[in-house]
Motif scaffolding. Structure first.
Motif, PDB file in Angstrom:
ATOM      1  N   GLN A  57       0.737  -1.068  -0.229  1.00  0.00           N
ATOM      2  CA  GLN A  57      -0.525  -0.531   0.019  1.00  0.00           C
ATOM      3  C   GLN A  57       0.860   1.240  -0.521  1.00  0.00           C
ATOM      4  N   THR A  61       0.335   4.048  -2.648  1.00  0.00           N
ATOM      5  CA  THR A  61       0.378   5.696  -2.176  1.00  0.00           C
ATOM      6  C   THR A  61       1.479   6.513  -3.162  1.00  0.00           C
ATOM      7  N   SER A  65       0.054   9.034  -6.191  1.00  0.00           N
ATOM      8  CA  SER A  65      -0.098  10.421  -5.663  1.00  0.00           C
ATOM      9  C   SER A  65       1.473  11.281  -6.396  1.00  0.00           C
TER      10      SER A  65
END
Length: 140
Positions: A57, A61, A65
């Motif tokens: 994760q 992320t 992003s």
């Protein structure tokens, strides 16, 4: 097979790969190739994420992003749908590559596979389980 039969295999294949694991650092054959090496920050530079992959994760992320990645994914989705709606649409292959195939390319290919799920894509990750590539340190 008659001329109206569709070829066997998936209508859409999405492949993640690492250029440094490819002979001659050449991308696999594809209709659309996304070279993520030069334009998008590599999670590999963060020692905490170096040994992780796009399955983690924190890496997902970080990649999603990264400025420019959401727009690139959206543009690739539009291109894939355009290719698939053509009058002689056949199988489509999208390849996403980064240095090692463990971080950026994995996340982008996975995101495309999820967002194009209605096309039942085959998502292939060629190098996610290969060893981490040791990048040269920048000269000061």
């Amino acid at each position: 097979m008659t001329s109206t039969d569709q070829p066997a295999g998936p209508a859409l294949t999405i492949t993640s790969f690492g250029y440094s694991h490819q002979p001659g650092e050449i991308a696999p054959h594809a209709h659309l190739t996304l070279d993520l090496r030069a334009h998008f920050k590599d999670p590999h530079v963060d020692p905490a994420m170096r040994e992780m992959t796009g399955r983690d994760q924190e890496v997902i992320t970080a990649v999603l992003s990264t400025p420019g990645i959401p727009a690139l994914i959206a543009a690739t989705l539009a291109a894939a749908r355009a290719f698939c709606s053509g009058p002689s649409a056949g199988p489509l292959h999208i390849a996403a590559g980064c240095v090692g195939g463990r971080h950026r390319s994995y996340v982008v290919a996975s995101a495309l596979g999820t967002l194009l799920a209605d096309l039942d894509p085959a998502v292939v990750h060629l190098h996610v389980d290969r060893p981490v590539i040791c990048l040269p340190k920048p000269q000061s």
